[in-house]
Design an enzyme around this catalytic site. Sequence first.
Site, PDB file in Angstrom:
ATOM      1  CG  HIS A  68      -1.871   1.094   1.317  1.00  0.00           C
ATOM      2  ND1 HIS A  68      -1.998   1.876   2.442  1.00  0.00           N
ATOM      3  CD2 HIS A  68      -2.773   1.561   0.429  1.00  0.00           C
ATOM      4  CE1 HIS A  68      -2.946   2.775   2.245  1.00  0.00           C
ATOM      5  NE2 HIS A  68      -3.429   2.599   1.034  1.00  0.00           N
ATOM      6  CG  HIS A 110      -3.259   9.005  -0.407  1.00  0.00           C
ATOM      7  ND1 HIS A 110      -3.894   9.616   0.641  1.00  0.00           N
ATOM      8  CD2 HIS A 110      -4.097   8.032  -0.839  1.00  0.00           C
ATOM      9  CE1 HIS A 110      -5.061   9.029   0.836  1.00  0.00           C
ATOM     10  NE2 HIS A 110      -5.209   8.072  -0.037  1.00  0.00           N
TER      11      HIS A 110
END
Length: 395
Positions: A68, A110
Amino acid sequence: MATQKSRNSKPGEPGEPGEQRPGRRAVLGAAVLGAGTAVVGLPGVARADAQHGHGGYKDLPVPTIVAHRGTSGYRPEHTLGSYQLALDMGAHVIEQDVVPTKDGHLVCRHENDITATTDVSAHPEFASRKTTKSVDGTSLTGWFTEDFTLAELKTLRAKERIPGTRQRNTLYDGRWDVPTLEEVLKWADKQGRQHGRPIWLHIETKHPTYFRKLGLGLEEPLAKLLRKYGRHKKDAPNFLQSFEPSSIQRLDKLVDAPLVVLLSTAASRPWDFVEAGDPRTVADLIKPDGLAWMASYAQGIGPTLDLVIPKNPDGSLGTPSTLVKDAHAAGLILHPYTMRNENTFLPTNFKKGTDPNAYGDAFGAFKAYFATGIDGVFSDNCDTALLAREDFLKG
């Protein structure tokens, strides 16, 4: 990957034992074990060239461990250092989130709000760029990638996003810059040649409707880069993912690579649905009709872990839902998000002690989730995930 509700950020929510698909244990037992084989391609591991995965995503080990944002449990997220450590640890797939610069380059962040993930606030020359914007209905104040050229963005350095939780990660603040997606593709190409196998990526389009309105659409430049590096084909070693189904539908027309629809909380609505006046919620999409609709253009879904095993009112894990069974019946794989080791991200029945930043019983949580029959999982700590996977496969 992320939740639509909380500015598209993936919370870590592990699960509890549930039923496996019939025969799944036999399939899993044949999968490749451990980080070492994933990295060096030991005997028995199918080899592939650096660009193509031969059988594609169906050849990946199951359950698949997706790093991730790289190894964001150990390094500042979305940096080449974070990606490299994920590869070295043996992650099967490494995730990138992409947002655009003012001059149309795709960079790995992100969020387009770079206040918390770079040292932009320490640059007096950019003080006037601080502003307030509404991104997918949320008001944010800070600095945003779309207000910087790539050359300007490259003067910044990456830093740890949640230093209060991950204090040790701050050791690496300033060590890496903000990578472009093309730099990551070149890195993956080089690593693929060195390891004699494809380096799998999981690439997410962030806020695609928002950026399209700014004239900075994500899908076309992403498809162009994928074609340039031979990653646009059906067997390409990358997934393309988004919380907005229309972004995946656009990509479906541009490339043949495997596609994944991300799903936030049950009551939430994808932002493109909000913009288009589509009343459907995620709860509607995870019903058989909704899953069949997504399967008409995508190969998988990335649900938040609470959709796989809902939590009880006290924060402990409840009874697994039928989502895994229903998604598999529709022909979709599931890569839920996100497992993290720290107590603050774990269900109450997997916390240890009173320090929210200390590690809890992550292995127990992984075991519970793998038992539901999921095809993979996103984790900030892919080394932990790989060990938990080995435990699970050994029974």
